[in-house]
Design a protein around this motif. Structure first.
Motif, PDB file in Angstrom:
ATOM      1  N   GLN A 102       0.957  -1.164   0.139  1.00 44.25           N
ATOM      2  CA  GLN A 102      -0.042   0.004  -0.131  1.00 44.25           C
ATOM      3  C   GLN A 102       0.866   1.212  -0.013  1.00 44.25           C
ATOM      4  O   GLN A 102       0.579   2.070  -0.693  1.00 44.25           O
ATOM      5  N   VAL A 103       1.871   1.283   0.803  1.00 44.67           N
ATOM      6  CA  VAL A 103       2.656   2.433   0.736  1.00 44.67           C
ATOM      7  C   VAL A 103       3.423   2.491  -0.428  1.00 44.67           C
ATOM      8  O   VAL A 103       3.724   3.728  -1.067  1.00 44.67           O
ATOM      9  N   PHE A 104       3.862   1.586  -1.116  1.00 46.19           N
ATOM     10  CA  PHE A 104       4.541   1.363  -2.358  1.00 46.19           C
ATOM     11  C   PHE A 104       3.827   1.960  -3.397  1.00 46.19           C
ATOM     12  O   PHE A 104       4.194   2.920  -4.265  1.00 46.19           O
ATOM     13  N   ARG A 105       2.301   1.585  -3.645  1.00 42.36           N
ATOM     14  CA  ARG A 105       1.598   2.155  -4.354  1.00 42.36           C
ATOM     15  C   ARG A 105       1.315   3.461  -4.192  1.00 42.36           C
ATOM     16  O   ARG A 105       1.138   4.344  -5.312  1.00 42.36           O
ATOM     17  N   THR A 106       1.260   4.134  -3.057  1.00 38.28           N
ATOM     18  CA  THR A 106       0.730   5.523  -2.860  1.00 38.28           C
ATOM     19  C   THR A 106       2.305   6.305  -2.996  1.00 38.28           C
ATOM     20  O   THR A 106       2.040   7.427  -3.538  1.00 38.28           O
ATOM     21  N   ALA A 107       3.268   6.120  -2.708  1.00 36.50           N
ATOM     22  CA  ALA A 107       4.264   6.915  -2.533  1.00 36.50           C
ATOM     23  C   ALA A 107       5.509   6.729  -3.570  1.00 36.50           C
ATOM     24  O   ALA A 107       6.216   7.571  -4.078  1.00 36.50           O
ATOM     25  N   TYR A 108       5.468   5.586  -4.417  1.00 35.82           N
ATOM     26  CA  TYR A 108       6.289   5.522  -5.745  1.00 35.82           C
ATOM     27  C   TYR A 108       6.498   6.612  -6.346  1.00 35.82           C
ATOM     28  O   TYR A 108       7.608   7.073  -6.769  1.00 35.82           O
ATOM     29  N   PRO A 109       5.436   7.024  -6.991  1.00 35.50           N
ATOM     30  CA  PRO A 109       5.567   8.251  -8.089  1.00 35.50           C
ATOM     31  C   PRO A 109       6.352   9.246  -7.372  1.00 35.50           C
ATOM     32  O   PRO A 109       7.324   9.993  -8.091  1.00 35.50           O
ATOM     33  N   ARG A 110       6.237   9.786  -6.105  1.00 36.12           N
ATOM     34  CA  ARG A 110       6.798  10.858  -5.328  1.00 36.12           C
ATOM     35  C   ARG A 110       8.047  10.452  -5.447  1.00 36.12           C
ATOM     36  O   ARG A 110       9.355  11.189  -5.521  1.00 36.12           O
ATOM     37  N   VAL A 111       8.666   9.335  -4.738  1.00 31.29           N
ATOM     38  CA  VAL A 111      10.030   8.834  -4.542  1.00 31.29           C
ATOM     39  C   VAL A 111      10.966   8.981  -5.917  1.00 31.29           C
ATOM     40  O   VAL A 111      11.950   9.607  -5.879  1.00 31.29           O
ATOM     41  N   VAL A 112      10.033   8.397  -6.932  1.00 22.25           N
ATOM     42  CA  VAL A 112      10.808   8.561  -8.465  1.00 22.25           C
ATOM     43  C   VAL A 112      10.951  10.089  -8.661  1.00 22.25           C
ATOM     44  O   VAL A 112      11.922  10.398  -9.340  1.00 22.25           O
ATOM     45  N   ALA A 113      10.112  10.747  -8.405  1.00 22.13           N
ATOM     46  CA  ALA A 113      10.147  12.226  -8.909  1.00 22.13           C
ATOM     47  C   ALA A 113      11.089  12.909  -8.195  1.00 22.13           C
ATOM     48  O   ALA A 113      11.991  13.695  -8.716  1.00 22.13           O
ATOM     49  N   VAL A 114      11.407  12.466  -6.764  1.00 22.35           N
ATOM     50  CA  VAL A 114      12.510  13.350  -6.103  1.00 22.35           C
ATOM     51  C   VAL A 114      13.713  12.740  -6.421  1.00 22.35           C
ATOM     52  O   VAL A 114      14.778  13.536  -6.786  1.00 22.35           O
ATOM     53  N   ALA A 115      13.928  11.762  -6.955  1.00 25.85           N
ATOM     54  CA  ALA A 115      15.165  11.032  -7.211  1.00 25.85           C
ATOM     55  C   ALA A 115      15.545  11.575  -8.583  1.00 25.85           C
ATOM     56  O   ALA A 115      16.608  11.870  -9.039  1.00 25.85           O
ATOM     57  N   THR A 116      14.631  11.625  -9.542  1.00 28.67           N
ATOM     58  CA  THR A 116      14.796  12.170 -10.942  1.00 28.67           C
ATOM     59  C   THR A 116      15.050  13.602 -10.900  1.00 28.67           C
ATOM     60  O   THR A 116      16.026  13.964 -11.672  1.00 28.67           O
ATOM     61  N   ARG A 117      14.739  14.301  -9.823  1.00 33.48           N
ATOM     62  CA  ARG A 117      15.000  15.802  -9.482  1.00 33.48           C
ATOM     63  C   ARG A 117      16.364  16.003  -9.688  1.00 33.48           C
ATOM     64  O   ARG A 117      17.035  16.739  -9.868  1.00 33.48           O
ATOM     65  N   VAL A 118      16.772  14.868  -8.750  1.00 29.22           N
ATOM     66  CA  VAL A 118      18.450  14.915  -8.157  1.00 29.22           C
ATOM     67  C   VAL A 118      19.142  14.423  -9.397  1.00 29.22           C
ATOM     68  O   VAL A 118      20.392  14.879  -9.956  1.00 29.22           O
ATOM     69  N   LEU A 119      18.817  13.137 -10.096  1.00 29.83           N
ATOM     70  CA  LEU A 119      19.729  12.529 -10.895  1.00 29.83           C
ATOM     71  C   LEU A 119      19.484  12.860 -12.561  1.00 29.83           C
ATOM     72  O   LEU A 119      20.150  12.964 -13.216  1.00 29.83           O
ATOM     73  N   GLY A 120      18.244  13.341 -12.809  1.00 25.28           N
ATOM     74  CA  GLY A 120      17.949  13.879 -14.119  1.00 25.28           C
ATOM     75  C   GLY A 120      17.795  12.709 -15.053  1.00 25.28           C
ATOM     76  O   GLY A 120      17.860  12.750 -16.101  1.00 25.28           O
ATOM     77  N   SER A 121      17.587  11.346 -14.201  1.00 24.55           N
ATOM     78  CA  SER A 121      17.221  10.292 -15.185  1.00 24.55           C
ATOM     79  C   SER A 121      16.384   9.455 -14.535  1.00 24.55           C
ATOM     80  O   SER A 121      16.292   9.055 -13.372  1.00 24.55           O
ATOM     81  N   ARG A 122      15.371   9.084 -15.272  1.00 27.58           N
ATOM     82  CA  ARG A 122      14.198   8.219 -14.867  1.00 27.58           C
ATOM     83  C   ARG A 122      14.697   6.779 -14.667  1.00 27.58           C
ATOM     84  O   ARG A 122      14.319   6.242 -13.283  1.00 27.58           O
ATOM     85  N   ASP A 123      15.678   6.277 -15.456  1.00 34.29           N
ATOM     86  CA  ASP A 123      16.313   4.945 -15.052  1.00 34.29           C
ATOM     87  C   ASP A 123      16.855   4.785 -13.630  1.00 34.29           C
ATOM     88  O   ASP A 123      16.846   4.156 -12.772  1.00 34.29           O
ATOM     89  N   GLY A 124      17.873   5.859 -13.513  1.00 32.10           N
ATOM     90  CA  GLY A 124      18.598   6.042 -12.232  1.00 32.10           C
ATOM     91  C   GLY A 124      17.613   6.212 -10.822  1.00 32.10           C
ATOM     92  O   GLY A 124      17.655   5.580  -9.873  1.00 32.10           O
TER      93      GLY A 124
END
Length: 169
Positions: free
Chosen positions: A13-35
């Motif tokens: 449940q937490v994964f389904r809810t929070a995954y998009p934000r976690v990826v968005a934060v990491a993408t902001r730092v890395l500039g890479s969706r894969d990373g």
């Protein structure tokens, strides 16, 4: 959690809810969706081993995503693959020189971000990833009134880092 090695009952449940934000934060730092997806995987594996209450999970995960992404950025272990994937052919950019300049600027900003004090870098990333002042405050255990100051100081420090390294090249 029921014991060592057990998976949290609320993980899916937490994964389904929070995954998009976690990826968005990491993408902001890395500039890479894969990373960013690699970072998200690490963050959720860490979260699965914690006893963080589900209600605190979004803030915990956002901070963990920023820290983990900054660690990746600082280590540079994924730099080569990010640059290769970012440098892929883009049919909308006809001028190669523009592409090279943009990539160089992104690389400089990410390197400068990695040199900032950790708390400032995380506050800056979280705020620019769309978290509200209240969410950043909760995630970093700051007062809501100090988030703006922390983010402004981080922006100023980032500009200084960029200027310092621009003049040294």
């Amino acid at each position: 959690m029921s014991g060592r090695g057990a998976v949290r009952a609320d993980l899916e449940q937490v994964f389904r809810t929070a995954y998009p934000r976690v990826v968005a934060v990491a993408t902001r730092v890395l500039g890479s969706r894969d990373g960013a997806e690699d970072v998200a995987q690490e963050v959720f594996l860490s979260f699965a081993r914690t006893a963080v209450p589900a209600g605190e999970a979004p803030a915990w995960l956002s901070v963990a995503a920023a820290h983990t992404a900054l660690n990746h950025l600082r280590s540079g272990r994924r730099r080569a693959s990010r640059e290769e994937s970012a440098a892929g052919p883009d049919p909308t950019v006809p001028d190669v020189a523009d592409d090279v300049v943009t990539l160089d600027e992104r690389r400089r900003v990410r390197a400068a971000l990695a040199r900032l004090p950790r708390r400032q870098a995380v506050a800056l990333v979280l705020r620019h990833s769309g978290l509200s002042y209240a969410e950043v405050a909760a995630a970093l255990d700051l007062s809501p009134g100090s988030v703006g100051t922390t983010v402004r100081r981080a922006e100023s420090a980032l500009r200084e880092e960029l200027s310092r390294h621009a003049s040294s090249h």
